[in-house]
Each structure stands twice: as C-alpha cells, then as structure tokens.
Write a protein that holds these residues in place. Structure first.
Motif, mmCIF file in Angstrom:
data_model
loop_
_atom_site.group_PDB
_atom_site.id
_atom_site.type_symbol
_atom_site.label_atom_id
_atom_site.label_comp_id
_atom_site.label_asym_id
_atom_site.label_seq_id
_atom_site.Cartn_x
_atom_site.Cartn_y
_atom_site.Cartn_z
ATOM 1 N N HIS A 1 -5.679 8.144 -3.696
ATOM 2 C CA HIS A 1 -5.035 7.275 -2.708
ATOM 3 C C HIS A 1 -4.674 8.141 -1.502
ATOM 4 O O HIS A 1 -3.798 9.006 -1.586
ATOM 5 C CB HIS A 1 -3.778 6.643 -3.312
ATOM 6 C CG HIS A 1 -3.100 5.662 -2.416
ATOM 7 N ND1 HIS A 1 -3.654 4.446 -2.074
ATOM 8 C CD2 HIS A 1 -1.890 5.704 -1.788
ATOM 9 C CE1 HIS A 1 -2.832 3.781 -1.287
ATOM 10 N NE2 HIS A 1 -1.754 4.526 -1.095
ATOM 11 N N GLN B 1 -8.341 -0.590 4.320
ATOM 12 C CA GLN B 1 -7.572 -1.075 3.168
ATOM 13 C C GLN B 1 -8.135 -2.395 2.647
ATOM 14 O O GLN B 1 -8.204 -2.618 1.438
ATOM 15 C CB GLN B 1 -6.106 -1.260 3.565
ATOM 16 C CG GLN B 1 -5.359 0.034 3.801
ATOM 17 C CD GLN B 1 -3.954 -0.198 4.334
ATOM 18 O OE1 GLN B 1 -3.698 -1.180 5.038
ATOM 19 N NE2 GLN B 1 -3.042 0.699 4.007
ATOM 20 N N ASP C 1 -6.282 -0.223 -2.524
ATOM 21 C CA ASP C 1 -5.616 0.870 -3.252
ATOM 22 C C ASP C 1 -6.170 2.259 -2.926
ATOM 23 O O ASP C 1 -5.832 3.225 -3.610
ATOM 24 C CB ASP C 1 -5.686 0.648 -4.770
ATOM 25 C CG ASP C 1 -5.056 -0.669 -5.191
ATOM 26 O OD1 ASP C 1 -4.019 -1.026 -4.602
ATOM 27 O OD2 ASP C 1 -5.600 -1.332 -6.088
ATOM 28 N N ARG C 2 -7.002 2.370 -1.889
ATOM 29 C CA ARG C 2 -7.532 3.692 -1.546
ATOM 30 C C ARG C 2 -6.830 4.317 -0.337
ATOM 31 O O ARG C 2 -6.906 5.533 -0.149
ATOM 32 C CB ARG C 2 -9.037 3.606 -1.258
ATOM 33 C CG ARG C 2 -9.890 3.281 -2.458
ATOM 34 C CD ARG C 2 -9.739 4.317 -3.576
ATOM 35 N NE ARG C 2 -9.977 5.672 -3.137
ATOM 36 C CZ ARG C 2 -11.175 6.249 -3.058
ATOM 37 N NH1 ARG C 2 -12.259 5.559 -3.413
ATOM 38 N NH2 ARG C 2 -11.313 7.496 -2.669
ATOM 39 N N GLY D 1 4.985 1.315 -3.054
ATOM 40 C CA GLY D 1 3.672 0.735 -3.297
ATOM 41 C C GLY D 1 3.163 -0.121 -2.163
ATOM 42 O O GLY D 1 2.058 -0.683 -2.243
ATOM 43 N N PRO E 1 1.322 -0.989 1.231
ATOM 44 C CA PRO E 1 0.186 -0.318 1.880
ATOM 45 C C PRO E 1 0.484 0.184 3.277
ATOM 46 O O PRO E 1 -0.171 1.106 3.769
ATOM 47 C CB PRO E 1 -0.895 -1.400 1.902
ATOM 48 C CG PRO E 1 -0.141 -2.691 1.885
ATOM 49 C CD PRO E 1 1.072 -2.436 1.056
#
Length: 391
Positions: A49, A82, A87-88, A111, A113
């Motif tokens: 991530h 995204q 989730d990267r 959590g 983004p």
C-alpha cells in the motif's frame, strides 16, 4: 504489509508557496505517474500500500489556501489510481506542523484512502449537500467590460457565451479556441450573439502559450477592459494508469493547467470581477481511466482556493457528465456515457447546466460539483472535509 510512504517533496522541483511554472506542475505529475506505475509493476512492492504524502496541496476549509500547487494535480491523478487499483494507494496532506507530523501514524490507521491533517486533527473529504441559500461566491460580470471565454466553440463554451449575454447582460465578449472562426458552429455562435445584442470577437489562440495569450489580452480595447474570465478549454485522452505516458499526461494538462496559470498570472493586476474555472467531477471522484484528466481538474480546483485566499476572485465548477454530447465526449456511445456516471447520478440537462454555468450553487467551498440526481442523497455538492480523529 506495512504501508510504503513516499514524500512528494522529493517528486518535483520548485518551491512550495510560489506560483509554479506550468512545466513544474507537469513534470511533478509525470514523476508521480512513473512512481505509481512502478509501484504497481515492481515485484518488491507487489501488494504493498503506497501512501503519498504532500504538504499544502489540498484545502480542508473554504478559506484555506493551497500553497503547494505543484502537487495539487497529483491528488487527482492518484484518486484515479485508487479507483483502478483499490487498496494500493493512499493520499495524506500535512500542514507542516509538529502535531500533524506526529499524527501521521494515527491518520494511516483510520484506513481512509484520502486524508488531510491540520494541527494534528485528521480529516477525510466528503461530498456535502449545498443549497443556494448558503454563503456563496457569485461571479459579478460587468456589462461594460469584456469577458474572455476560452474553449468558446465547444459545447460548454458556446452555452456560457450565450448565457453571459442573456443572464448577466454582458455586451462585450472575447472568445477563443484552438481553431477560432474555422471551428464547427463558430459562424452560428457569432450570429446568435449578435442577434442578442452583444459584440463578440472570436480568435484562434493557444491559451497554453503564454506569449500568444499575452498578445490576445493586449488586444482588448481600453474602453471595454477585461473584467471577467471563464476558462472552459480542455481535451481528453483517456486510458488506464499503466497505459499513460508523459506525453499523454502533457496533452491533457496543457490546455487546462498551463492556460489557467497563464490567465492567473497575466490578469492578477487587472482587477477582474470574475474568474471562473470549468473543472470536472473526474478530479473529485477520481474516475477510472482518466488519471490525466483528473489531475488537470484537481489543479483547477486548487487554483481557485489559492486565488481566493489571496484576495482574487475565483470559483471552480467540477462538472459531471452532460446529457448533450460535446466535442470532448461526442465519440462515446450511450453505454460508455452511462458507465461514466456514478450510482445515483444522472447526466445534466442543458437547462440545468445553463443555470449553474456562471452561478455556482453554494460555492462557499470555492469548488462545486454540479450534477444531475435520481437519488435524494445525490445532489449538487461541494467538496468538504469531515473530522476523523484527533491525535
């Protein structure tokens, strides 16, 4: 795997706080594009991530400056990354204070983004409902002055030119596009404006060329000085992140970013009454397949904040899709157009767009997102921030 952090101060040149040269914005965006592509393909970062950390590249309050315009476009680019690669990637914007630096770990633990940290307080962006009754900035168009419209022969530009005359009483228009009078519909546009009682001049000009734009502005008669700007020019070159090359990034950034910066610099001492930037919801939502376009429009939104923080007029309209075909999206079929709409959102009708085009609804946040809606929860909205936690 723990998040891998990349500090964006290392990805670009120029000093934060100063108005960057267009080439700096494009070069910084290209460097981050390369970084993101490497993060997706490198075996060493497989599944990792990657969190990109900026400082002053986004605004969290209506009156907040965006001092680091170099990295403003990066936020749009990574929002699209995204969307394409859940989730990267992560985005965090700090304000440079010690409490915020110390709160970075807590921010990542949420959590979310996309985050901004101000004096140790962590916030996440949300689209918020707005109405015409809220505090707002409404551009003032002087009927005795000249209003410049870029991209004037496109669907939006032509609509706005007519709306300026019929709704705001503008009588002197300087219209520009890449092809000028040879563009499709140009003759009809000029004829209709004349019938409405306006004097309109249509000039072929690459507004991303500072010298050409300076010459164009110098041609404005002293008796009808430039008092307003509507920047609606833009192009598309869609493709998923790993297919984009710096050339495709530049092609989309130049007509929006370069032209906006030149307009900002060349008019800042002219006492303009209105400076309206036509942005796109792609920059707010991070449309998949449009990282370059999202980057360009995120920059426009940030520039509007920056100008207002420095006492200059500005608003940014982050348009969603229109039902009427435009030159930018006219080659898409109906299914492709529908795919570009988010759940609960309909395309804007021409009537709806006309009402919003020069009177942004509820623009206390300097950036509004006009969109059609088929759900009570999906309404014309502005980007605001919600407090997540405090360190």
């Amino acid at each position: 795997m723990a998040p891998a952090r990349s500090d964006l101060d290392a990805a670009g040149s120029g000093a934060a706080g100063a108005t960057p040269a267009p080439g700096v914005v494009r070069g910084t965006s290209a460097a981050v594009l390369s970084l993101a592509q490497q993060g997706l393909t490198c075996e060493a970062t497989a599944g990792a991530h990657l969190v990109l950390v900026s400082r002053g590249a986004v605004a969290t309050r209506p009156d907040e400056d965006v001092p680091d315009l170099r990295h403003a476009a990066v936020w749009g680019l990574i929002r699209s990354a995204q969307s394409e690669n859940p989730d990267r990637f992560g985005l965090v914007d700090l304000d440079g204070t010690a409490p915020s630096n110390q709160a970075l770990a807590a921010a990542l633990a949420t959590g979310e983004p996309q985050l901004a940290v101000r004096e140790g307080v962590v916030s996440a962006p949300r689209l918020a409902r707005v109405t015409l009754g809220e505090e707002q900035y409404e551009p003032v168009f002087d009927p005795d002055g000249t209003v410049l419209v870029t991209g004037a022969t496109g669907t939006l530009g032509a609509l706005v030119a007519r709306h300026l005359v019929t709704a705001h009483g503008v009588r002197h228009l300087l219209l520009t596009s890449r092809r000028g009078a040879t563009a499709a519909g140009a003759r009809e546009l000029l004829a209709s404006l004349t019938e409405l009682g306006a004097t309109a001049r249509l000039v072929a000009c690459d507004t991303a060329d500072q010298e050409a734009l300076a010459d164009l502005l110098a041609s404005v008669p002293a008796g009808q000085p430039l008092t307003g700007v509507v920047h609606s020019a833009g192009v598309l070159d869609d493709g998923v992140l790993d297919s984009l090359a710096p050339e495709r990034l530049d092609r989309v950034l130049r007509p929006k970013v370069d032209a906006a910066l030149h307009l900002h610099e060349l008019t800042r001492e002219l006492g303009l009454k209105a400076f309206v930037l036509f942005s796109s919801a792609a920059g707010v939502a991070g449309n998949p397949g449009q990282a370059n376009y999202a980057a360009a429009n995120s920059f426009l939104d940030a520039l509007a904040h920056h100008r207002r923080a420095h006492g200059l007029p500005a608003s940014s309209m982050a348009w969603d899709l229109w039902n009427e075909r435009s030159g930018m999206a006219g080659d898409r079929d109906e299914e492709e157009l529908k795919a570009g709409l988010r759940p609960g959102i309909e395309g804007l009708t021409t009537e709806e767009a006309s009402r919003c085009s020069t009177r942004p609804p509820g623009t206390a946040g300097r950036c509004s997102c006009p969109c059609g809606s088929n759900s009570p929860r999906c309404v014309p909205a502005s980007k605001r921030c919600r407090r997540c936690c405090a360190a």
